[in-house]
Scaffold this motif. Structure first.
Motif, PDB file in Angstrom:
ATOM      1  N   UNK A   1     -44.186  15.340  87.749  1.00 57.57           N
ATOM      2  CA  UNK A   1     -43.931  15.076  86.325  1.00 57.57           C
ATOM      3  C   UNK A   1     -43.798  13.583  86.015  1.00 57.57           C
ATOM      4  N   UNK A   2     -43.609  12.769  87.020  1.00 57.90           N
ATOM      5  CA  UNK A   2     -43.598  11.296  86.851  1.00 57.90           C
ATOM      6  C   UNK A   2     -42.390  10.755  86.082  1.00 57.90           C
ATOM      7  N   UNK A   3     -41.283  11.497  86.036  1.00 56.85           N
ATOM      8  CA  UNK A   3     -40.017  10.939  85.547  1.00 56.85           C
ATOM      9  C   UNK A   3     -38.894  11.593  86.341  1.00 56.85           C
ATOM     10  N   UNK A   4     -37.723  10.938  86.331  1.00 58.79           N
ATOM     11  CA  UNK A   4     -36.571  11.482  87.038  1.00 58.79           C
ATOM     12  C   UNK A   4     -35.621  12.112  86.022  1.00 58.79           C
ATOM     13  N   UNK A   5     -34.596  12.802  86.552  1.00 57.45           N
ATOM     14  CA  UNK A   5     -33.558  13.364  85.673  1.00 57.45           C
ATOM     15  C   UNK A   5     -32.959  12.245  84.826  1.00 57.45           C
ATOM     16  N   UNK A   6     -32.638  11.121  85.476  1.00 56.76           N
ATOM     17  CA  UNK A   6     -31.997  10.006  84.792  1.00 56.76           C
ATOM     18  C   UNK A   6     -32.892   9.439  83.702  1.00 56.76           C
ATOM     19  N   UNK A   7     -34.176   9.279  84.002  1.00 61.81           N
ATOM     20  CA  UNK A   7     -35.100   8.724  83.002  1.00 61.81           C
ATOM     21  C   UNK A   7     -35.220   9.662  81.801  1.00 61.81           C
ATOM     22  N   UNK A   8     -35.261  10.963  82.069  1.00 61.24           N
ATOM     23  CA  UNK A   8     -35.351  11.921  80.966  1.00 61.24           C
ATOM     24  C   UNK A   8     -34.102  11.837  80.085  1.00 61.24           C
ATOM     25  N   UNK A   9     -32.932  11.805  80.744  1.00 65.55           N
ATOM     26  CA  UNK A   9     -31.673  11.729  79.973  1.00 65.55           C
ATOM     27  C   UNK A   9     -31.623  10.451  79.136  1.00 65.55           C
ATOM     28  N   UNK A  10     -32.034   9.341  79.755  1.00 64.09           N
ATOM     29  CA  UNK A  10     -31.998   8.067  79.018  1.00 64.09           C
ATOM     30  C   UNK A  10     -32.914   8.119  77.805  1.00 64.09           C
ATOM     31  N   UNK A  11     -34.100   8.711  77.980  1.00 63.46           N
ATOM     32  CA  UNK A  11     -35.036   8.833  76.851  1.00 63.46           C
ATOM     33  C   UNK A  11     -34.423   9.697  75.742  1.00 63.46           C
ATOM     34  N   UNK A  12     -33.848  10.831  76.139  1.00 65.57           N
ATOM     35  CA  UNK A  12     -33.258  11.740  75.138  1.00 65.57           C
ATOM     36  C   UNK A  12     -32.114  11.061  74.386  1.00 65.57           C
ATOM     37  N   UNK A  13     -31.269  10.324  75.112  1.00 63.18           N
ATOM     38  CA  UNK A  13     -30.149   9.633  74.445  1.00 63.18           C
ATOM     39  C   UNK A  13     -30.668   8.549  73.501  1.00 63.18           C
ATOM     40  N   UNK A  14     -31.731   7.864  73.933  1.00 67.93           N
ATOM     41  CA  UNK A  14     -32.303   6.822  73.067  1.00 67.93           C
ATOM     42  C   UNK A  14     -32.844   7.457  71.777  1.00 67.93           C
ATOM     43  N   UNK A  15     -33.549   8.574  71.922  1.00 67.60           N
ATOM     44  CA  UNK A  15     -34.091   9.261  70.745  1.00 67.60           C
ATOM     45  C   UNK A  15     -32.949   9.683  69.819  1.00 67.60           C
ATOM     46  N   UNK A  16     -31.888  10.237  70.403  1.00 65.57           N
ATOM     47  CA  UNK A  16     -30.748  10.699  69.587  1.00 65.57           C
ATOM     48  C   UNK A  16     -30.085   9.520  68.858  1.00 65.57           C
ATOM     49  N   UNK A  17     -30.066   8.376  69.532  1.00 68.99           N
ATOM     50  CA  UNK A  17     -29.426   7.205  68.917  1.00 68.99           C
ATOM     51  C   UNK A  17     -30.276   6.639  67.775  1.00 68.99           C
ATOM     52  N   UNK A  18     -31.583   6.569  67.988  1.00 64.15           N
ATOM     53  CA  UNK A  18     -32.470   5.932  66.991  1.00 64.15           C
ATOM     54  C   UNK A  18     -32.829   6.866  65.841  1.00 64.15           C
ATOM     55  N   UNK A  19     -32.764   8.182  66.094  1.00 64.13           N
ATOM     56  CA  UNK A  19     -33.155   9.120  65.037  1.00 64.13           C
ATOM     57  C   UNK A  19     -31.964  10.053  64.761  1.00 64.13           C
ATOM     58  N   UNK A  20     -31.114   9.674  63.832  1.00 65.08           N
ATOM     59  CA  UNK A  20     -29.933  10.487  63.564  1.00 65.08           C
ATOM     60  C   UNK A  20     -30.337  11.908  63.143  1.00 65.08           C
ATOM     61  N   UNK A  21     -29.552  12.877  63.561  1.00 63.07           N
ATOM     62  CA  UNK A  21     -29.791  14.294  63.238  1.00 63.07           C
ATOM     63  C   UNK A  21     -31.086  14.863  63.812  1.00 63.07           C
ATOM     64  N   UNK A  22     -31.656  14.181  64.807  1.00 67.34           N
ATOM     65  CA  UNK A  22     -32.890  14.719  65.398  1.00 67.34           C
ATOM     66  C   UNK A  22     -32.573  16.040  66.089  1.00 67.34           C
ATOM     67  N   UNK A  23     -33.516  16.972  66.041  1.00 68.40           N
ATOM     68  CA  UNK A  23     -33.284  18.186  66.828  1.00 68.40           C
ATOM     69  C   UNK A  23     -34.278  18.187  67.990  1.00 68.40           C
ATOM     70  N   UNK A  24     -33.732  18.365  69.180  1.00 68.40           N
ATOM     71  CA  UNK A  24     -34.563  18.333  70.387  1.00 68.40           C
ATOM     72  C   UNK A  24     -34.765  19.749  70.908  1.00 68.40           C
ATOM     73  N   UNK A  25     -36.001  20.070  71.234  1.00 69.61           N
ATOM     74  CA  UNK A  25     -36.282  21.350  71.887  1.00 69.61           C
ATOM     75  C   UNK A  25     -36.996  21.053  73.204  1.00 69.61           C
ATOM     76  N   UNK A  26     -37.032  22.045  74.082  1.00 69.53           N
ATOM     77  CA  UNK A  26     -37.643  21.755  75.384  1.00 69.53           C
ATOM     78  C   UNK A  26     -38.237  23.008  76.038  1.00 69.53           C
TER      79      UNK A  26
END
Ligand code: SF4
Length: 289
Positions: A130-155
């Motif tokens: 998949x070319x990313x780690x658990x940590x990289x995925x979490x960091x990306x998700x937190x960044x998205x949550x920070x920059x886009x208030x009220x974003x809804x994430x699905x997976x």
């Protein structure tokens, strides 16, 4: 079209070939045509939609200014008549900051992002290619949550990939616990002929896969139940797309965050975006008036 990623469980790169990006002008023409015909919402669809124009062989000269996915999103949003823009499926490794900015800045882009996780274990992600780690995925998700208030994430999550240990599975639960996804599409790993994972000799027994799946499902359902409560009493903008599947006397539509909402209302509201007050929450949909 196509995919260059070769996740080891997936047959798509073999059957659809390498990534190709459609000419931006053709996409925009198609969306303009849809807008003229009364369409309000479009979804930009690609196996790996956010690597648009960012792969070997992409015709960057022909693309002109629209030479990235962020710029394509922006251009689609400028088309009159289109009120909502969605996209699916992005790959976490290609989720660049300009895409996050385009989503945050353009009102028409729905603040709902499907970000396939597949596994929360760095070990399993590596074997999945998949070319990313658990940590990289979490960091990306937190960044998205920070920059886009009220974003809804699905997976999307696959349970029981070859070699998945109890510890690996706990890592998946850990990511789900931390991110509280709006929706999780859960799959029990099943072998696909012609893929690398099918040839792995450490396949997980069916009973173990099912036990893990049920544990994940229970966690996800608890989270969704909790999460749905936040909608009660709120006013949501719902694009009414027709009558409800189960009851032709009620209408159904989707919020910006892609939640299904069922309402009792006159059919004249079909294909309009209306304010709906949420009155009841059910596991997979909301009810409103
Ligand atoms: Fe490509 Fe998605 Fe299949 Fe991976 S899972 S190979 S990214 S289509």
């Amino acid at each position: 079209y196509g995919c260059n990623n070769f996740c080891t469980y997936c047959i798509v790169p073999y059957v659809r070939g390498r990534e190709r990006s459609r000419e931006p002008q053709k996409i925009l023409e198609e969306v303009r045509e849809l807008a003229l015909n009364g369409y309000k919402e479009v979804t930009l669809l690609g196996q790996n939609v956010n690597s648009y124009m960012n792969h070997p062989g992409a015709d960057l000269e022909g693309a002109g200014e629209i030479n990235s996915f962020a710029k394509l999103l922006d251009a689609v949003c400028k088309i009159d008549g289109i009120e909502r823009v969605r996209f699916i499926s992005p790959h976490p490794k290609d989720f660049t900051d300009d895409v996050i900015e385009a989503i945050a800045n353009c009102e028409k882009v729905c603040k709902s992002i499907h970000l396939p996780l597949q596994s929360g274990s760095t070990n399993v992600l590596k074997v999945m290619n998949r070319k990313y780690t658990k940590q990289q995925y979490l960091e990306l998700a937190y960044k998205i949550k920070e920059k886009i208030p009220n974003v809804s994430l699905t997976t999307d999550i696959i349970v029981g990939f070859p070699g998945e240990t109890e510890e690996d599975f706990e890592d998946t639960l850990d990511v789900v616990e931390k991110l509280k996804f709006e929706q999780v599409f859960m799959f029990i790993y099943s072998r696909r002929k012609g893929t690398v994972a099918d040839k792995m000799d450490n396949q997980i027994p069916e009973d173990v896969k099912h036990r893990r799946f049920n544990k994940l499902k229970a966690l996800v359902e608890n989270q969704i139940e909790d999460n749905n409560k936040k909608y009660l009493g709120t006013i949501q903008k719902v694009l009414i797309d027709g009558t409800s599947k189960n009851n032709k006397n009620t209408l159904s539509g989707r919020t910006d965050g892609n939640k299904v909402v069922v309402i009792d209302a006159d059919k004249k509201y079909i294909s309009k975006i209306v304010d709906v007050k949420i009155t009841e929450e059910c596991m997979w949909y909301l009810k409103g008036e």
